[in-house]
Write an enzyme that holds these catalytic residues in place. Structure first.
Site, PDB file in Angstrom:
ATOM      1  N   ASN A   1      41.498  33.144  43.500  1.00  0.00           N
ATOM      2  CA  ASN A   1      40.872  34.459  43.339  1.00  0.00           C
ATOM      3  C   ASN A   1      39.405  34.325  43.741  1.00  0.00           C
ATOM      4  OD1 ASN A   1      39.787  36.868  42.481  1.00  0.00           O
ATOM      5  ND2 ASN A   1      39.985  36.422  40.288  1.00  0.00           N
TER       6      ASN A   1
ATOM      7  N   LYS B   1      37.240  36.652  44.001  1.00  0.00           N
ATOM      8  CA  LYS B   1      36.384  37.658  43.349  1.00  0.00           C
ATOM      9  C   LYS B   1      35.443  38.300  44.393  1.00  0.00           C
ATOM     10  CE  LYS B   1      36.680  34.867  39.218  1.00  0.00           C
ATOM     11  NZ  LYS B   1      36.255  34.735  37.842  1.00  0.00           N
TER      12      LYS B   1
ATOM     13  N   HIS C   1      43.110  41.683  35.877  1.00  0.00           N
ATOM     14  CA  HIS C   1      42.185  40.567  35.635  1.00  0.00           C
ATOM     15  C   HIS C   1      41.215  40.970  34.527  1.00  0.00           C
ATOM     16  CE1 HIS C   1      39.036  37.610  36.200  1.00  0.00           C
ATOM     17  NE2 HIS C   1      39.921  36.872  36.852  1.00  0.00           N
TER      18      HIS C   1
ATOM     19  N   GLU D   1      38.156  40.605  34.191  1.00  0.00           N
ATOM     20  CA  GLU D   1      36.903  41.206  34.659  1.00  0.00           C
ATOM     21  C   GLU D   1      37.086  42.688  34.951  1.00  0.00           C
ATOM     22  OE1 GLU D   1      36.064  38.294  37.700  1.00  0.00           O
ATOM     23  OE2 GLU D   1      35.656  36.820  36.125  1.00  0.00           O
TER      24      GLU D   1
ATOM     25  N   SER E   1      38.650  28.019  34.678  1.00  0.00           N
ATOM     26  CA  SER E   1      37.926  26.755  34.916  1.00  0.00           C
ATOM     27  C   SER E   1      38.831  25.612  35.373  1.00  0.00           C
ATOM     28  CB  SER E   1      37.120  26.347  33.680  1.00  0.00           C
ATOM     29  OG  SER E   1      36.102  27.295  33.422  1.00  0.00           O
TER      30      SER E   1
HETATM   31  C1  PEP Z   1      39.600  33.695  37.434  1.00  0.00           C
HETATM   32  O1  PEP Z   1      38.690  34.470  37.233  1.00  0.00           O
HETATM   33  O2  PEP Z   1      40.718  34.122  37.781  1.00  0.00           O
HETATM   34  C2  PEP Z   1      39.338  32.276  37.218  1.00  0.00           C
HETATM   35  C3  PEP Z   1      40.343  31.543  36.878  1.00  0.00           C
HETATM   36  O3  PEP Z   1      38.050  31.833  37.392  1.00  0.00           O
HETATM   37  P1  PEP Z   1      37.468  30.332  37.254  1.00  0.00           P
HETATM   38  O4  PEP Z   1      38.510  29.397  37.815  1.00  0.00           O
HETATM   39  O5  PEP Z   1      36.210  30.325  38.034  1.00  0.00           O
HETATM   40  O6  PEP Z   1      37.280  30.092  35.796  1.00  0.00           O
END
Ligand code: PEP
Length: 252
Positions: free
Chosen positions: A12, A14, A99, A101, A214
């Site tokens: 993703n 973003k 998601h 966000e 993460s």
């Molecule tokens: C995400 O937002 O889908 C995500 C998993 O972000 P990150 O791996 O940066 O934590």
């Protein structure tokens, strides 16, 4: 990971990536060799502005290209929105919906996410439905209840192993470097699988549940090894082809 479910590693991006990021897409497609393709599905969801470019850059490989959100309607007076049909027309084969966000920044409810997943299916796209608890919800001991409620409220009745992927993404783990233990992840994925079984019976056994939050090359092994984890949804680490491919190679 189960014999019935093929792993999926999805990226993703973003709100990241300009035209010169096409090189990263091409590098991922080039690195998605026969050995990797035999073991794992790969999907990259760039911003909508790069969808068509990403499709061209990856057309020599099995890398799938997806989008990060869609509107529930097919067309109409919705300035700035994109329909699932438009995403499919640009070459997307999947779309992330719900998601955290978007749930936070755009006040998306479970009902809206349900409608967006149905819109994805109407356009022939696979829906990656995201769920996950906040830090406060986990600390209050509500993690399992919250996630079960989100799966019940966000996954439409017409779900199948082909059209649905659920991504468990604890909000507190996204972009923070914090990760739950593999045991915690297995527990929550078990809750999700149980809700899917209650709703879809035997078909639930074929539905993929990804972990997201993460995920990095150095922690992916433990996370992907947890029970009922069928792959990863990767944010930050998907922007660099070498990191994304290193995560996928955990399946080799
Ligand atoms: C995400 O937002 O889908 C995500 C998993 O972000 P990150 O791996 O940066 O934590």
């Amino acid at each position: 990971m189960s014999a019935e479910r093929r792993p999926l590693v999805a990226g993703n991006w973003k709100m990241n990536g300009l035209r010169d990021s096409a090189a990263e897409i091409r590098a991922i497609a080039d690195g998605y060799d026969a050995a990797l393709a035999a073991r794992v599905d790969l999907l990259i969801c760039p911003p909508a502005t790069l969808l068509a470019t990403a499709v061209v850059e990856s057309d020599h490989s099995a890398l799938r290209i997806g989008a990060q959100d869609c509107h529930m309607k097919a067309s109409g007076a919705h300035t700035g929105d994109l329909s699932a049909e438009m995403l499919a027309d640009a070459g997307a084969t999947a779309v992330i919906v719900g998601h955290s966000e978007r749930r936070a920044d755009h006040h998306e409810s479970d009902e809206m996410v349900w409608e967006k997943a149905e819109a994805a299916w109407r356009a022939g796209l696979m829906a990656v439905v995201c769920v996950g608890e906040t830090e406060a919800q986990r600390q209050a001991g509500h993690c399992h209840a919250v996630v079960a409620r989100q799966v019940r409220g966000s996954v439409p009745d017409a779900a199948t192993p082909e059209n649905l992927v659920v991504a468990y993404e604890p909000v507190w783990a996204i972009g923070t470097g914090l990760v739950p233990t593999a045991e915690d992840v297995a527990e929550v994925h078990g809750v999700i699988r149980a809700v899917l079984k209650e709703r879809f019976g035997a078909a639930a056994q074929g539905m993929r549940i990804l972990y997201g939050g993460s995920v990095k090359p150095d922690n992916v092994g433990a996370l992907l090894g947890a029970a009922d984890v069928d792959g990863a949804l990767v944010g930050g680490a998907s922007l660099k082809s070498s990191d994304f491919l290193a995560i996928a190679r955990a399946y080799l």
